[in-house]
Scaffold this motif. Structure first.
Motif, PDB file in Angstrom:
ATOM      1  N   LEU A 151       0.822  -1.205   0.000  1.00 12.20           N
ATOM      2  CA  LEU A 151       0.000   0.000   0.000  1.00 12.20           C
ATOM      3  C   LEU A 151       0.856   1.256   0.000  1.00 12.20           C
ATOM      4  N   ASP A 152       1.928   1.246   0.765  1.00 17.13           N
ATOM      5  CA  ASP A 152       2.816   2.401   0.841  1.00 17.13           C
ATOM      6  C   ASP A 152       4.118   2.143   0.086  1.00 17.13           C
ATOM      7  N   GLY A 153       4.017   1.413  -1.017  1.00 17.70           N
ATOM      8  CA  GLY A 153       5.213   1.089  -1.804  1.00 17.70           C
ATOM      9  C   GLY A 153       5.700   2.209  -2.688  1.00 17.70           C
ATOM     10  N   GLY A 154       4.970   3.322  -2.734  1.00 24.74           N
ATOM     11  CA  GLY A 154       5.387   4.448  -3.560  1.00 24.74           C
ATOM     12  C   GLY A 154       4.742   4.432  -4.927  1.00 24.74           C
ATOM     13  N   ALA A 155       4.902   5.534  -5.630  1.00 23.96           N
ATOM     14  CA  ALA A 155       4.283   5.686  -6.943  1.00 23.96           C
ATOM     15  C   ALA A 155       5.046   4.912  -8.010  1.00 23.96           C
ATOM     16  N   VAL A 156       4.311   4.463  -9.007  1.00 26.02           N
ATOM     17  CA  VAL A 156       4.882   3.820 -10.187  1.00 26.02           C
ATOM     18  C   VAL A 156       4.326   4.532 -11.415  1.00 26.02           C
ATOM     19  N   LEU A 157       4.919   4.239 -12.552  1.00 25.43           N
ATOM     20  CA  LEU A 157       4.368   4.706 -13.817  1.00 25.43           C
ATOM     21  C   LEU A 157       3.534   3.577 -14.410  1.00 25.43           C
ATOM     22  N   GLY A 158       2.270   3.845 -14.636  1.00 30.01           N
ATOM     23  CA  GLY A 158       1.404   2.845 -15.246  1.00 30.01           C
ATOM     24  C   GLY A 158       1.225   3.122 -16.725  1.00 30.01           C
ATOM     25  N   ILE A 159       1.386   2.087 -17.542  1.00 35.35           N
ATOM     26  CA  ILE A 159       1.054   2.176 -18.967  1.00 35.35           C
ATOM     27  C   ILE A 159      -0.194   1.321 -19.162  1.00 35.35           C
ATOM     28  N   LEU A 160      -1.317   1.970 -19.422  1.00 30.37           N
ATOM     29  CA  LEU A 160      -2.614   1.296 -19.463  1.00 30.37           C
ATOM     30  C   LEU A 160      -3.193   1.427 -20.862  1.00 30.37           C
ATOM     31  N   LEU A 161      -3.272   0.305 -21.570  1.00 25.99           N
ATOM     32  CA  LEU A 161      -3.730   0.297 -22.963  1.00 25.99           C
ATOM     33  C   LEU A 161      -4.948  -0.607 -23.087  1.00 25.99           C
TER      34      LEU A 161
ATOM     35  N   GLY B 198      -5.274   4.937 -23.948  1.00 26.09           N
ATOM     36  CA  GLY B 198      -3.842   4.827 -24.226  1.00 26.09           C
ATOM     37  C   GLY B 198      -3.116   5.726 -23.246  1.00 26.09           C
ATOM     38  N   GLU B 199      -2.981   5.269 -21.985  1.00 24.51           N
ATOM     39  CA  GLU B 199      -2.657   6.160 -20.874  1.00 24.51           C
ATOM     40  C   GLU B 199      -1.321   5.867 -20.207  1.00 24.51           C
ATOM     41  N   PHE B 200      -0.669   6.948 -19.780  1.00 26.09           N
ATOM     42  CA  PHE B 200       0.517   6.884 -18.934  1.00 26.09           C
ATOM     43  C   PHE B 200       0.155   7.626 -17.647  1.00 26.09           C
ATOM     44  N   LEU B 201       0.002   6.878 -16.564  1.00 20.81           N
ATOM     45  CA  LEU B 201      -0.433   7.453 -15.296  1.00 20.81           C
ATOM     46  C   LEU B 201       0.649   7.271 -14.244  1.00 20.81           C
TER      47      LEU B 201
ATOM     48  N   ASP C 242      -0.421   5.523  -7.456  1.00 18.92           N
ATOM     49  CA  ASP C 242      -0.453   4.339  -6.610  1.00 18.92           C
ATOM     50  C   ASP C 242      -1.910   3.984  -6.370  1.00 18.92           C
ATOM     51  N   TYR C 243      -2.177   3.295  -5.239  1.00 22.09           N
ATOM     52  CA  TYR C 243      -3.558   2.915  -4.955  1.00 22.09           C
ATOM     53  C   TYR C 243      -4.445   4.125  -4.657  1.00 22.09           C
ATOM     54  N   ARG C 244      -3.852   5.178  -4.091  1.00 21.09           N
ATOM     55  CA  ARG C 244      -4.666   6.304  -3.628  1.00 21.09           C
ATOM     56  C   ARG C 244      -4.985   7.321  -4.719  1.00 21.09           C
ATOM     57  N   SER C 245      -4.055   7.583  -5.608  1.00 20.60           N
ATOM     58  CA  SER C 245      -4.276   8.638  -6.591  1.00 20.60           C
ATOM     59  C   SER C 245      -3.402   8.409  -7.810  1.00 20.60           C
ATOM     60  N   VAL C 246      -3.807   9.025  -8.914  1.00 15.99           N
ATOM     61  CA  VAL C 246      -3.031   8.971 -10.146  1.00 15.99           C
ATOM     62  C   VAL C 246      -3.035  10.348 -10.803  1.00 15.99           C
ATOM     63  N   GLN C 247      -2.016  10.574 -11.617  1.00 14.33           N
ATOM     64  CA  GLN C 247      -1.902  11.793 -12.411  1.00 14.33           C
ATOM     65  C   GLN C 247      -1.613  11.387 -13.845  1.00 14.33           C
ATOM     66  N   ARG C 248      -2.362  11.950 -14.783  1.00 15.21           N
ATOM     67  CA  ARG C 248      -2.162  11.647 -16.197  1.00 15.21           C
ATOM     68  C   ARG C 248      -0.932  12.402 -16.693  1.00 15.21           C
ATOM     69  N   VAL C 249       0.125  11.661 -17.035  1.00 13.79           N
ATOM     70  CA  VAL C 249       1.370  12.291 -17.455  1.00 13.79           C
ATOM     71  C   VAL C 249       1.655  12.077 -18.937  1.00 13.79           C
ATOM     72  N   GLY C 250       0.845  11.264 -19.595  1.00 13.14           N
ATOM     73  CA  GLY C 250       1.023  11.031 -21.018  1.00 13.14           C
ATOM     74  C   GLY C 250      -0.155  10.259 -21.578  1.00 13.14           C
TER      75      GLY C 250
ATOM     76  N   VAL D 164      11.073   7.444 -11.334  1.00 12.46           N
ATOM     77  CA  VAL D 164      10.538   6.143 -10.919  1.00 12.46           C
ATOM     78  C   VAL D 164      11.252   5.048 -11.695  1.00 12.46           C
ATOM     79  N   GLU D 165      11.272   3.857 -11.119  1.00 16.73           N
ATOM     80  CA  GLU D 165      11.976   2.739 -11.748  1.00 16.73           C
ATOM     81  C   GLU D 165      11.053   1.582 -12.099  1.00 16.73           C
ATOM     82  N   THR D 166       9.793   1.655 -11.650  1.00 16.32           N
ATOM     83  CA  THR D 166       8.856   0.557 -11.866  1.00 16.32           C
ATOM     84  C   THR D 166       7.735   1.009 -12.787  1.00 16.32           C
ATOM     85  N   ILE D 167       7.445   0.183 -13.789  1.00 14.99           N
ATOM     86  CA  ILE D 167       6.401   0.476 -14.776  1.00 14.99           C
ATOM     87  C   ILE D 167       5.371  -0.648 -14.729  1.00 14.99           C
ATOM     88  N   ALA D 168       4.121  -0.305 -14.475  1.00 12.55           N
ATOM     89  CA  ALA D 168       3.042  -1.286 -14.394  1.00 12.55           C
ATOM     90  C   ALA D 168       2.287  -1.331 -15.715  1.00 12.55           C
TER      91      ALA D 168
END
Length: 787
Positions: free
Chosen positions: A512-522, A536-539, A542-550, A726-730
């Motif tokens: 839950l508190d693992g930190g933010a990741v970059l999500g690629i959601l297609l 076609g999203e790059f967010l 984490d579990y609590r909130s997301v920001q659209r970055v691409g 960030v180093e992790t991409i979901a």
């Protein structure tokens, strides 16, 4: 004192767990008792010799090491008792009722011991199609309540004979408390009827029993409806072209691939490439359908999987299937027993009413199917099998939530509109329903509501929080809103792609508190935070909130939902954005794709785009795949099933990649001038149409699109990761069921020094959405934060 109370949590009921406890206690000289209850298994133990201080330690170690094959231990909690037990034996006690905090084991394929019995002419269960034990057989499909006892299953209608009762009562027997235990003398029976319901005597077909008679009919090219474990299948000889085509016409399933069942790996290898890992997966207790690469020399009927490079194979998973295929050295079609888009039948009367026009004969039995459970579907991708549909063999096995979710309040996440499953969350554990299907279909929507009620009773789950998709028109969202208002429950509306991100995080045990990741959601589409259609999203989040970055540059969907069914609309919209229709028609007047578009009502569609009427703009990656497929003439004017054009495009690209090696990909434009960044496919159209002009093979063009898109996605992901530190991409969303795309993107991210998270236990498509919704709701309501 040396007595202890031991609580075992997990999948420990109906799997031979208590006999294992009994056996270990006797071997280690321990006294006490064991029982099932609402929380799992409760054991009380003490050594017969009070001075023996090691026996209970040895017991706990061996219990984990010798756990029955279908069991799963999640926790062993030990409490020292103040006084010794007043007993001189070790006993298995009856089940206690109470609040339910345990799980139900999924239906399991026939074990080797039971298979040997039905093949042995000297055994009393020879050719008996309902043979089972604690290591195999039906579970979810027959259960009505917990604790899991015979009285709470559809086997309650079949009192056991003396010999079956003796097995059931003997802790040393593998059928001890096997709730579906039965034999030919006391258990369910199978029979064969024609389409009018008239029973067929096996002797009429020179067969010893109904199953052998059914097999004989299949050899003659007949189509049969077969009642299995979790529903009906429609079956025919997969090499009989006329039977396969007739089945397609009757079922009104004109293009979607048929699933196949084959007796053994040797039969499968004649038609598909099968690795050792894939063979092991097919032979597992879950026995899913596995998508395999098709061999070019297969002699299957052409209509089995049109436009596909894969075949969906499964092994026989019930005694009935094993007996039916015993003499078959070729596969059978084994597709869902329904008209296209309807849920499969589960009871005899419904089957006779709905399937008599589809099947020539029906193989029926009298064990009720309480819960419909479709076949699970998996595919080997990025080094391991990954689920495309989670149902029989897996649901409703609980999934432990990651660290930080241990004290979640009762949450019910209602899932999406397509490929629906829902999710119950409580006590740091998630129970996902089996795949239920598309709620747009009225029968499926009714079954969805009934299954929700059943799970609520089955697991005594009373939600305090409901989680739904933000899209107001989804059936599940409307149900959740009305439910929350009626019962005064907290309602959490979760943005579609945030749920996808949370789903893949939970699937990979991200804290839950693992930190933010970059999500690629297609995926196809979902309602975005800004009210437009995303896909076609790059967010970043984490579990609590997301920001659209691409995101992928949006394009119009002229005709709205019609653009989902008719790929040419998406092609027209992309061409309009990349220079305009008139430009491309003037530049390539003789191209077949231009002529195909001119045959469509493009004037009306262009007018919709220009005026912004019924032409919502969407960043959907799925619609981009449809546009490229339409340029190559794939999918037809109107799709027969969801994702058809994209699936055929992948099949074409995979064929080229397998036979011709690498190829340069098409170029995409990356605009990093403002956040959110934009990935624009406009440059690819000039290259693609020029390739068509120069008669480049369609398979090469499909490969160039895949490779170019994957390279653009991984490049944009890597650049954003560096920019965002960030180093992790979901990776999630239904488009990542495309093996070529997933492996190319994941490989590109690894080459850039990043860590991709890929689904392991849940589908990347909307079938995994509910878990993500539930985890977001848990995080937002704060119930998980203090865990």
């Amino acid at each position: 004192m040396s007595a202890e109370r031991i609580r075992v949590r997990g999948l420990v009921q109906g799997v031979g767990f208590r006999p294992t406890v009994w056996r270990l206690a006797h071997e280690l000289g321990l006294l006490g008792d064991v029982r099932n209850d609402g929380e799992g298994v409760l054991i009380r133990l003490q050594p017969a010799d009070p001075t023996d201080t090691d026996a209970i330690e040895s017991f706990c170690a061996r219990l984990r090491a010798e756990c029955p094959p279908l069991a799963r231990i999640d926790a062993v909690e030990r409490t020292r008792l103040e006084s010794r037990l007043d007993t001189t034996t070790f006993a298995i006690l009856g089940s206690d009722a109470g609040a339910v905090h345990t799980g139900i084991v999924a239906d399991a394929a026939t074990c080797p011991a039971c298979l040997a019995e039905i093949r042995d002419p000297t055994d009393r269960r020879y050719r008996y199609p309902f043979t089972n034990c604690t290591h195999c057989g039906p579970r979810l499909s027959i259960v009505r309540g917990i604790p899991y006892d015979r009285a709470r299953t559809s086997m309650a209608a079949f009192p056991m004979c003396a010999r079956c009762r003796a097995e059931y009562a003997n802790p040393a027997d593998r059928r001890f408390h096997a709730q579906p235990n039965a034999c030919p003398d006391c258990g369910p029976q199978v029979w064969l009827v024609d389409a009018a319901g008239r029973e067929i005597v096996p002797a009429e077909l020179d067969a010893p029993d109904a199953i052998a008679a059914a097999s004989r009919l299949l050899t003659e090219g007949r189509i049969l409806a077969i009642k299995g474990i979790g529903g009906f299948h429609l079956a025919c000889d997969a090499t009989h072209a006329t039977a396969v085509e007739t089945l397609r016409q009757r079922k009104r399933r004109f293009a979607k691939p048929f699933a196949l069942m084959a007796r053994d790996p040797d039969v499968i290898r004649r038609h598909a490439r099968l690795s050792e890992l894939e063979a092991e997966w097919l032979a597992s207790p879950a026995a899913p359908i596995l998508l395999l690469e098709r061999r070019c020399d297969s002699d299957l009927a052409p209509g089995i999987a049109p436009g596909q490079s894969t075949l969906g194979f499964m092994r026989p998973y019930s005694p009935l299937h094993h007996l039916l295929l015993a003499d078959w050295d070729r596969p059978l079609v084994m597709t869902s027993g329904n008209l296209s888009d309807e849920p499969p039948c589960i009871d005899n009367a419904d089957a006779l009413a709905r399937l008599s026009g589809l099947a020539d004969h029906l193989l029926l039995h009298d064990r009720d199917i309480v819960n419909r459970v479709d076949d699970s579907v998996w595919r080997l991708m990025d080094g391991r099998p990954r689920p495309l549909r989670r149902a029989r063999g897996y649901a409703p096995a609980p999934i432990r939530l990651p660290p930080g979710f241990a004290s979640t309040a009762p949450i019910l996440a209602l899932g999406g509109e397509l490929k629906n499953s829902f999710c119950l969350i409580r006590d740091g554990s998630a129970i996902l329903s089996q795949h239920l299907g598309d709620l747009e279909e009225a029968r499926t929507a009714r079954e969805y509501r009934a299954t929700l009620a059943l799970y609520g009773e089955l697991f005594q789950h009373r939600p305090e929080i409901l989680a739904v998709d933000r899209h107001p028109d989804y059936h599940s969202t409307q149900l959740g809103r009305a439910w929350a208002e009626r019962e005064g429950l907290t309602l959490i509306e979760v943005q579609h792609h945030h749920a996808h991100l949370a789903s893949v995080l939970a699937d990979n045990d991200w804290p839950l508190d693992g930190g933010a990741v970059l999500g690629i959601l297609l995926d196809g589409l979902g309602l975005g935070e800004d009210g437009t259609l995303w896909g076609g999203e790059f967010l970043l989040g984490d579990y609590r909130s997301v920001q659209r970055v691409g995101h992928l540059t949006p394009a119009a969907m002229p005709g709205g939902v019609q653009a989902i069914r008719e790929p040419w609309r998406n092609l027209l919209a992309r061409l309009e954005d990349a220079g305009g229709w008139e430009h491309w028609r003037a530049r390539h007047p003789d191209l077949e794709v231009i002529r195909r578009l001119e045959a469509q009502p493009i004037g009306l569609a262009r007018n919709l785009i220009a005026r912004g009427l019924n032409a919502p703009r969407s960043s959907s990656a799925g619609r981009l795949f449809d546009a490229v497929a339409a340029a190559l003439g794939l999918g037809g004017e109107t799709l027969s099933y969801e994702g058809q054009a994209a699936i055929e495009l992948e099949a074409l690209a995979s064929t080229f990649a397998r036979t011709s090696g690498t190829e340069s990909g098409y170029v995409f434009d990356l605009d990093c001038s403002n956040r959110p960044w934009r990935l624009d496919p406009a440059p690819l159209w000039d290259a693609l149409l020029s390739d068509l002009e120069h008669d480049l093979p369609p398979a090469c063009i499909a490969a160039r699109f895949h490779l170019g898109f994957a390279a653009a996605i991984s490049d944009m992901g890597a650049r954003l990761a560096r920019d965002l530190a960030v180093e992790t991409i979901a990776l999630s969303g239904g488009v990542f069921q495309n093996r070529l795309l997933l492996e190319s993107v994941a490989g590109g991210l690894r080459d850039a020094g990043l860590t991709p998270l890929v689904h392991r236990r849940l589908p990347a498509n909307d079938g995994g959405l509910a878990l993500g919704q539930g985890c977001v709701a848990a995080a937002l309501t704060g119930d998980a934060a203090g865990a």
